[in-house]
Design a protein around this motif. Structure first.
Motif, PDB file in Angstrom:
ATOM      1  N   THR A  91       2.150  -0.762  13.541  1.00  0.00           N
ATOM      2  CA  THR A  91       1.850  -0.527  12.140  1.00  0.00           C
ATOM      3  C   THR A  91       0.429  -0.018  12.098  1.00  0.00           C
ATOM      4  O   THR A  91      -0.340  -0.254  13.021  1.00  0.00           O
ATOM      5  CB  THR A  91       1.954  -1.810  11.303  1.00  0.00           C
ATOM      6  N   ALA A  92       0.178   0.627  10.989  1.00  0.00           N
ATOM      7  CA  ALA A  92      -1.114   1.293  10.829  1.00  0.00           C
ATOM      8  C   ALA A  92      -2.221   0.606  11.608  1.00  0.00           C
ATOM      9  O   ALA A  92      -2.617  -0.509  11.299  1.00  0.00           O
ATOM     10  CB  ALA A  92      -1.464   1.318   9.346  1.00  0.00           C
ATOM     11  N   ALA A 143      -6.600   3.606  11.180  1.00  0.00           N
ATOM     12  CA  ALA A 143      -5.971   4.241  10.035  1.00  0.00           C
ATOM     13  C   ALA A 143      -6.945   4.340   8.874  1.00  0.00           C
ATOM     14  O   ALA A 143      -7.586   3.357   8.521  1.00  0.00           O
ATOM     15  CB  ALA A 143      -4.749   3.454   9.613  1.00  0.00           C
ATOM     16  N   PRO A 144      -7.053   5.511   8.272  1.00  0.00           N
ATOM     17  CA  PRO A 144      -7.953   5.665   7.133  1.00  0.00           C
ATOM     18  C   PRO A 144      -7.364   4.997   5.900  1.00  0.00           C
ATOM     19  O   PRO A 144      -6.161   4.778   5.823  1.00  0.00           O
ATOM     20  CB  PRO A 144      -8.027   7.176   6.956  1.00  0.00           C
ATOM     21  N   SER A 145      -8.200   4.672   4.963  1.00  0.00           N
ATOM     22  CA  SER A 145      -7.700   4.063   3.731  1.00  0.00           C
ATOM     23  C   SER A 145      -7.049   5.133   2.863  1.00  0.00           C
ATOM     24  O   SER A 145      -7.256   6.326   3.069  1.00  0.00           O
ATOM     25  CB  SER A 145      -8.855   3.439   2.962  1.00  0.00           C
ATOM     26  N   VAL A 146      -6.254   4.651   1.896  1.00  0.00           N
ATOM     27  CA  VAL A 146      -5.590   5.596   1.002  1.00  0.00           C
ATOM     28  C   VAL A 146      -6.615   6.500   0.335  1.00  0.00           C
ATOM     29  O   VAL A 146      -6.423   7.703   0.200  1.00  0.00           O
ATOM     30  CB  VAL A 146      -4.769   4.835  -0.058  1.00  0.00           C
ATOM     31  N   ALA A 147      -7.734   5.905  -0.053  1.00  0.00           N
ATOM     32  CA  ALA A 147      -8.760   6.698  -0.735  1.00  0.00           C
ATOM     33  C   ALA A 147      -9.270   7.817   0.162  1.00  0.00           C
ATOM     34  O   ALA A 147      -9.461   8.953  -0.276  1.00  0.00           O
ATOM     35  CB  ALA A 147      -9.912   5.793  -1.168  1.00  0.00           C
ATOM     36  N   GLU A 195      -6.637  10.506   0.472  1.00  0.00           N
ATOM     37  CA  GLU A 195      -6.560  11.336  -0.729  1.00  0.00           C
ATOM     38  C   GLU A 195      -7.774  12.242  -0.851  1.00  0.00           C
ATOM     39  O   GLU A 195      -7.664  13.385  -1.290  1.00  0.00           O
ATOM     40  CB  GLU A 195      -6.396  10.450  -1.963  1.00  0.00           C
ATOM     41  N   ARG A 244      -0.092  11.335   3.433  1.00  0.00           N
ATOM     42  CA  ARG A 244       0.226  10.003   2.927  1.00  0.00           C
ATOM     43  C   ARG A 244       1.116   9.228   3.886  1.00  0.00           C
ATOM     44  O   ARG A 244       0.827   8.091   4.245  1.00  0.00           O
ATOM     45  CB  ARG A 244       0.923  10.097   1.565  1.00  0.00           C
ATOM     46  N   LEU A 245       2.220   9.834   4.282  1.00  0.00           N
ATOM     47  CA  LEU A 245       3.177   9.101   5.105  1.00  0.00           C
ATOM     48  C   LEU A 245       2.664   8.906   6.524  1.00  0.00           C
ATOM     49  O   LEU A 245       3.010   7.926   7.177  1.00  0.00           O
ATOM     50  CB  LEU A 245       4.516   9.841   5.136  1.00  0.00           C
ATOM     51  N   ARG A 269      -0.439   8.535   7.148  1.00  0.00           N
ATOM     52  CA  ARG A 269      -1.695   7.797   7.014  1.00  0.00           C
ATOM     53  C   ARG A 269      -2.784   8.463   7.829  1.00  0.00           C
ATOM     54  O   ARG A 269      -3.334   7.891   8.763  1.00  0.00           O
ATOM     55  CB  ARG A 269      -1.508   6.367   7.495  1.00  0.00           C
ATOM     56  N   GLU A 311       0.374   6.396  11.442  1.00  0.00           N
ATOM     57  CA  GLU A 311       1.672   5.728  11.301  1.00  0.00           C
ATOM     58  C   GLU A 311       2.662   6.531  12.140  1.00  0.00           C
ATOM     59  O   GLU A 311       3.038   7.632  11.762  1.00  0.00           O
ATOM     60  CB  GLU A 311       2.067   5.701   9.821  1.00  0.00           C
TER      61      GLU A 311
END
Lengths: 471, 206
Positions: free
Chosen positions: A10-11, A15-19, A22, A98-99, A101, A169
């Motif tokens: 798992t991530a 892994a970068p954050s969602v922010a 985006e 996004r998917l 990550r 991911e």
């Protein structure tokens, strides 16, 4: 590809954050989305003007640039390359980031490549209007626009694939299968078709086959795959449930790729008989994967459809797109043979896939993506404009699709009987249907405009929030 | 994506989960349906697919319409007619009767043409003929005839010879000349260079 087993990695820590993800998407995705919608508006207007000439031949008479033979291909190519594919790139980049990550590789480079894509489309559309069209359906751009187009695509796709490769991911979600398939399929069909038609210059009969094969693959595999990527991402998300029946999805995915490429040639004339015959069979066979994929989506959303329709601005676009996908597949399978040959029926299919299946799904996805990348909220600033965009697009697609289909059926009936008068039945007789088409394109342009204004409001608010500098 | 992916990374404003995949699933019905439709497809392609031939354009036919399958003699004759019109008719006339006032001998009923073997005709086409010659009891002497050895291929010359010898409208009724026959003669007379035949030199040829 994917199983239901929990992912082993798992991530991971990197892994970068969602922010962060985006933030890396912001520039290229917003640029692609905005120019895509702008081309939708421009293409719809061109198509509107062209459709008027179908029943009012004297409309804009006297100027070669705006005759039907140039306006219509200019419109279709603007919608295909300017709107559909461009928006598809925005969606693909966003889904990969996004998917997977992962932050997009070279957001600035992607934006520049996207700029060149837009320049190439502009040059191509003007080239068509100037009379340089190649004359092959959906490949009308002259070589001087087609080559830069391919080059900018190569950059966009290469960076997209590098991003995908770097994803944190590791497990590929269904949507990414479709994105990957479409990203790889498109350069293959484009280079093959351009190479054979413009480079190699194959003789007459083969030209029709190659152009038909390209057009169908573009609609049936590339744009449909992007549509399905969107559906498989947003539907489970909207209903907040895991995707049901993954076995069905992988069967559907592979069968679609296997069968889809054979479809769409069933109306070719003056080619060896086995080609339309096999293609007609494929038109029917492709129902199976489409059905399998849609059943999985339906099982995912079952029971929550009405609720999501009301609460989620994106979901209603997707629902209509899915219904249209089923409808256009069934319609082509049943009526797409000799009966409707040489009529507006084929035009209806192109426009429904382009504007309806893909177009609505893409607009829906953008109503989700754009606010997140600008204001950071869940919805675009103006709910009224969102509603307007949805209803206008829905009406537009239905009007164009139904108008062209009915005109096609009328013409087919005329062609099928020796008694009926061709001019009255098939030319002036379909004027009322074609007027509906004109209105439909108008509504499409309004929908695009409503979305663009909403987009602009969101961007403005975002800029104000960040003291006018962040974007 | 997997079920246990519950956003371990910090996502301050909105901890959105990405879509996940349910366990289980997998159905056989798509394949059953596929099989059923496939069966119908085979019937459809069998009936309308023109037996997968590249020369069948009409749905519902298994072989191309007859004229495409003409015997090679007929094809050669038709091609010969075209080549004759382009290459010979200017002098020997479309009627094959030549023109006595212009000093062009006839091919229709000519004893130089209507022989057991096409050997003389093919030689005349390849290297041409000059000097005095008697055709159907009329004497001609004209060196205008062109050499066709560098203009037409073996197939072309065979086609012309077939047309000239077999033209029923002219009263000629000899059979088919093959490109192989032409090739043998072309090789045999290669040593002549661009020298033309004369009635005397051609006399020993059967």
């Amino acid at each position: 590809m994917t199983t239901a087993q929990p992912s082993s990695q798992t991530a991971c820590a990197a892994a970068p954050s969602v922010a962060e993800v985006e933030a890396s998407c912001r520039l290229p995705v917003l640029f692609l989305a905005f120019s895509g919608a702008a081309w939708l508006c421009a293409g719809a207007v061109l198509a509107l003007l062209a459709s008027v000439q179908l029943y009012q031949p004297a409309f804009m008479e006297g100027c070669a640039w705006v005759t039907y033979g140039r306006l219509r291909p200019a419109a279709v190519n603007a919608l295909t390359y300017g709107f559909a594919l461009q928006t598809a790139f925005a969606l693909a980049l966003w889904l990969i980031a996004r998917l997977g990550r992962v932050e997009l590789v070279a957001p600035l480079g992607l934006t520049i490549a996207a700029k060149f894509w837009n320049i190439a489309v502009t040059v191509g559309v003007f080239g068509i209007l100037a009379g340089d069209a190649t004359g092959f359906d959906l490949l009308e751009f002259p070589l001087y626009a087609a080559l830069p187009l391919f080059a900018s695509y190569a950059c966009i796709a290469a960076w997209a694939l590098v991003t995908l490769h770097r994803r944190t991911e590791r497990e590929l979600y269904v949507s990414l299968w479709f994105v990957l398939a479409a990203l790889l399929w498109f350069p293959w069909i484009l280079s093959t078709a351009q190479g054979l038609l413009l480079g190699w210059q194959v003789p007459g009969v083969v030209q029709a086959i190659v152009a038909g094969w390209f057009g169908n693959n573009l609609l049936q595999i590339v744009l449909t795959s992007f549509t399905l990527a969107v559906l498989f991402y947003f539907v489970p998300k909207a209903v907040k449930r895991p995707l049901a029946n993954p076995g069905l999805v992988s069967a559907g995915f592979w069968l679609l790729l296997l069968i889809g490429g054979w479809c769409g040639l069933s109306q070719l004339a003056a080619v060896p008989a086995w080609i339309p015959s096999v293609s007609g069979a494929a038109n029917v066979l492709v129902i199976v994967p489409v059905l399998a994929l849609l059943v999985s989506l339906w099982q995912t959303a079952d029971g929550k459809i009405a609720e999501s329709w009301k609460s989620n601005a994106t979901f209603r676009f997707l629902l209509v797109a899915a219904i249209l996908l089923l409808g256009v597949t069934l319609c082509t399978a049943v009526f797409g043979g000799h009966y409707t040959q040489f009529t507006f029926f084929a035009t209806a299919r192109t426009d429904i896939v382009l504007l309806g299946v893909f177009g609505l799904a893409a607009l829906g996805a953008l109503h989700y993506i754009v606010p997140r990348l600008t204001t950071g909220e869940d919805e675009l600033p103006s709910e009224g404009l969102s509603d307007l965009a949805f209803w206008a697009a829905l009406f537009g697609v239905l009007a164009v699709g139904i108008g062209f289909s009915l005109a096609g059926f009328k013409q087919a009936a005329v062609g099928a009987s020796a008694e009926s008068k061709f001019l009255e039945g098939a030319v002036t007789g379909v004027a009322s249907n074609l007027k509906l088409v004109t209105v439909g394109y108008g509504a499409m342009a309004v929908a695009a405009l409503a979305f663009l204004v909403n987009f602009g409001l969101a961007a403005r608010r975002c800029c104000l929030d960040c003291c006018g500098g962040a974007r | 994506m997997s079920k246990n992916k519950k956003q371990p990374a910090p996502a301050p404003e909105r901890a959105e989960t990405e879509p996940t995949i349910a366990a289980g699933g997998g159905s056989a019905w798509p394949f059953v349906l596929l099989g059923v439709i496939l069966f119908g497809c085979f019937l459809h392609v069998e009936n309308t697919g023109g037996a997968f031939r590249a020369d069948v354009y009409q749905a519902g036919m298994k072989t191309p319409p007859p004229q495409a399958d003409e015997p090679p003699e007929v094809k050669a004759f038709k091609r010969g007619a075209q080549l004759y019109a382009a290459g010979c008719a200017g002098c020997h006339q479309a009627t094959g009767l030549g023109s006595a006032p212009l000093n062009f001998p006839p091919l229709a009923g000519s004893e130089w043409v209507l022989r057991e073997k096409p050997d003389r005709l093919v030689r005349i086409i390849l290297n041409a003929i000059e000097g005095p010659i008697t055709v159907k009891q009329v004497a001609y002497d004209n060196n205008a005839m062109l050499q066709f050895k560098d203009i037409y291929s073996d197939e072309d010359i065979a086609a012309i010879a077939t047309f000239v010898r077999g033209n029923a409208e002219w009263g000629n009724s000899f059979g088919f000349v093959t490109p192989q026959q032409v090739k043998v003669i072309r090789d045999a007379s290669a040593s002549m260079g661009s020298q033309k035949w004369r009635a005397e030199t051609l006399a020993p040829i059967p």
